[in-house]
Design an enzyme around this catalytic site. Structure first.
Site, mmCIF file in Angstrom:
data_model
loop_
_atom_site.group_PDB
_atom_site.id
_atom_site.type_symbol
_atom_site.label_atom_id
_atom_site.label_comp_id
_atom_site.label_asym_id
_atom_site.label_seq_id
_atom_site.Cartn_x
_atom_site.Cartn_y
_atom_site.Cartn_z
ATOM 1 N N TRP A 96 38.452 -0.818 -69.094
ATOM 2 C CA TRP A 96 39.003 -1.620 -68.002
ATOM 3 C C TRP A 96 40.437 -2.104 -68.215
ATOM 4 O O TRP A 96 41.140 -2.419 -67.243
ATOM 5 C CB TRP A 96 38.133 -2.857 -67.785
ATOM 6 C CG TRP A 96 38.140 -3.804 -68.967
ATOM 7 C CD1 TRP A 96 37.367 -3.721 -70.076
ATOM 8 C CD2 TRP A 96 38.998 -4.943 -69.157
ATOM 9 N NE1 TRP A 96 37.670 -4.739 -70.954
ATOM 10 C CE2 TRP A 96 38.659 -5.505 -70.416
ATOM 11 C CE3 TRP A 96 39.991 -5.540 -68.397
ATOM 12 C CZ2 TRP A 96 39.303 -6.634 -70.932
ATOM 13 C CZ3 TRP A 96 40.637 -6.674 -68.900
ATOM 14 C CH2 TRP A 96 40.288 -7.220 -70.154
ATOM 15 N N THR A 153 45.079 -14.423 -68.323
ATOM 16 C CA THR A 153 44.405 -15.679 -68.669
ATOM 17 C C THR A 153 43.188 -15.837 -67.770
ATOM 18 O O THR A 153 43.142 -15.306 -66.661
ATOM 19 C CB THR A 153 45.333 -16.893 -68.502
ATOM 20 O OG1 THR A 153 45.768 -16.981 -67.143
ATOM 21 C CG2 THR A 153 46.537 -16.778 -69.431
ATOM 22 N N GLU A 195 34.894 -21.169 -71.326
ATOM 23 C CA GLU A 195 35.801 -20.283 -72.068
ATOM 24 C C GLU A 195 37.211 -20.391 -71.506
ATOM 25 O O GLU A 195 37.404 -20.533 -70.288
ATOM 26 C CB GLU A 195 35.310 -18.833 -71.979
ATOM 27 C CG GLU A 195 36.074 -17.859 -72.863
ATOM 28 C CD GLU A 195 35.381 -16.495 -72.919
ATOM 29 O OE1 GLU A 195 34.148 -16.464 -73.121
ATOM 30 O OE2 GLU A 195 36.068 -15.472 -72.746
ATOM 31 N N ARG A 219 38.471 -16.163 -62.590
ATOM 32 C CA ARG A 219 39.713 -16.889 -62.331
ATOM 33 C C ARG A 219 40.867 -16.215 -63.073
ATOM 34 O O ARG A 219 41.772 -16.874 -63.573
ATOM 35 C CB ARG A 219 39.581 -18.350 -62.771
ATOM 36 C CG ARG A 219 38.491 -19.143 -62.051
ATOM 37 C CD ARG A 219 38.525 -20.592 -62.476
ATOM 38 N NE ARG A 219 37.561 -21.406 -61.740
ATOM 39 C CZ ARG A 219 36.372 -21.757 -62.218
ATOM 40 N NH1 ARG A 219 35.988 -21.351 -63.427
ATOM 41 N NH2 ARG A 219 35.551 -22.507 -61.500
ATOM 42 N N GLU A 220 40.822 -14.878 -63.139
ATOM 43 C CA GLU A 220 41.855 -14.156 -63.878
ATOM 44 C C GLU A 220 43.222 -14.290 -63.207
ATOM 45 O O GLU A 220 43.335 -14.252 -61.989
ATOM 46 C CB GLU A 220 41.505 -12.667 -63.990
ATOM 47 C CG GLU A 220 40.295 -12.362 -64.847
ATOM 48 C CD GLU A 220 39.005 -12.323 -64.042
ATOM 49 O OE1 GLU A 220 39.023 -12.763 -62.864
ATOM 50 O OE2 GLU A 220 37.979 -11.866 -64.575
ATOM 51 N N ASP A 252 40.827 -18.222 -71.992
ATOM 52 C CA ASP A 252 41.250 -16.928 -72.542
ATOM 53 C C ASP A 252 42.737 -16.665 -72.457
ATOM 54 O O ASP A 252 43.350 -16.848 -71.398
ATOM 55 C CB ASP A 252 40.576 -15.778 -71.769
ATOM 56 C CG ASP A 252 39.073 -15.747 -71.936
ATOM 57 O OD1 ASP A 252 38.587 -16.142 -72.991
ATOM 58 O OD2 ASP A 252 38.395 -15.306 -70.982
ATOM 59 N N GLU A 269 44.266 -12.983 -73.062
ATOM 60 C CA GLU A 269 43.947 -11.589 -73.366
ATOM 61 C C GLU A 269 45.171 -10.730 -73.082
ATOM 62 O O GLU A 269 45.710 -10.755 -71.969
ATOM 63 C CB GLU A 269 42.761 -11.103 -72.533
ATOM 64 C CG GLU A 269 41.446 -11.764 -72.904
ATOM 65 C CD GLU A 269 40.290 -11.268 -72.063
ATOM 66 O OE1 GLU A 269 39.237 -10.962 -72.643
ATOM 67 O OE2 GLU A 269 40.451 -11.195 -70.821
#
Length: 262
Positions: free
Chosen positions: A196, A121, A103, A131-132, A105, A107
């Site tokens: 969250w 991301t 995935e 891995r945000e 991302d 967001e």
């Protein structure tokens, strides 16, 4: 070549580029995408060339690409919900199917009116994420459309905001770092993330501002369609016949590096 011939050739090239750009922006939603959930919360605008997702207490909404892809340079033009959007997540991402999924991302984490929206991301490979990365944009993403892009090829994944690279994830499988390789579908959604998304879930959605609305444009897709055979898709979709796999896109060039460092 005489001056008149040169000018004629220049005008021809200019018109060709204008027509090509117009053709891309003219692609209708139904050509490449379909509604995945919240059908009664999706509105087609401008004869199918724009889509509005909405969310209220009853539901959010989302759409996805009709095909899965094995590489590409993907993009959507987005304008985020305005006013008070705390607790709301607007997402544009690529995702594979199954338990150990891949995935990529974008967001956008809403906030109280006047406070900055956070862009998060993330990269999942074979089910492993965590891995945000988070950042605040240098503009108000609720005020107008901006283009959000994901380059994915055998060498690197790059997240772009307009033409500015904001994150680079290199292929380091040679030293044991997982790298997304499964066929992925493009998806976009507007959903309730109040548990969250804002202040770690302490700031909840103010439903007096509902319905919340996000807008999307630019439904052309530059990607290699994948099939059911993952290994065959990888081999085909990593081919240099696709422009996004060419050496030019193996790393950031000097101008992009400067923007990225800034």
């Amino acid at each position: 070549m005489g001056l008149s011939q040169f000018l004629g050739f220049f005008v021809f090239l200019l018109l060709s580029r204008v027509i090509a750009a117009a053709t891309k922006s003219d692609v209708k939603f139904d050509q490449n995408y379909y509604i995945t959930w919240g059908n009664d919360h999706v509105l087609s605008l401008n004869q199918g060339r724009a889509i509005q997702l909405s969310m209220d207490r009853s539901s959010g909404s989302g759409f996805g690409s009709k095909l899965h892809y094995g590489s590409g340079f993907f993009h959507l033009k987005m304008k985020l919900p305005d006013k008070d959007s705390a607790g709301i997540v607007t997402a544009f991402y690529l995702t594979s199917q199954g338990d150990k999924h891949d995935e990529l991302d974008f967001e956008f984490l809403g906030n109280r009116e006047g406070k900055p929206i956070t862009l998060q991301t993330n990269v999942f490979a074979n089910g492993v994420g965590n891995r945000e990365q988070r950042m605040h944009l240098w503009f108000d993403p609720t005020a107008d459309f901006h283009t959000y892009k994901i380059l994915w090829n055998p060498h690197q994944i790059v997240f772009y905001v307009d033409d500015v690279p904001i994150r680079v994830f290199k292929n380091l499988e040679s030293i044991g770092v997982g790298y997304p390789s499964k066929p992925m579908q493009i998806e976009a959604s507007l959903w309730n993330g109040e548990s969250w998304a804002t202040d770690g879930g302490r700031t909840k959605i103010d439903w007096t501002h509902a319905p919340f609305k996000a807008h999307f444009q630019g439904f052309d897709i530059s990607g290699c369609p994948a099939d059911d055979d993952q290994n065959r898709s990888i081999q085909r979709c990593y081919s240099s016949q696709y422009w996004w796999n060419s050496e030019k896109f193996w790393k950031l060039h000097s101008t992009q590096k400067a923007k990225y460092e800034n």
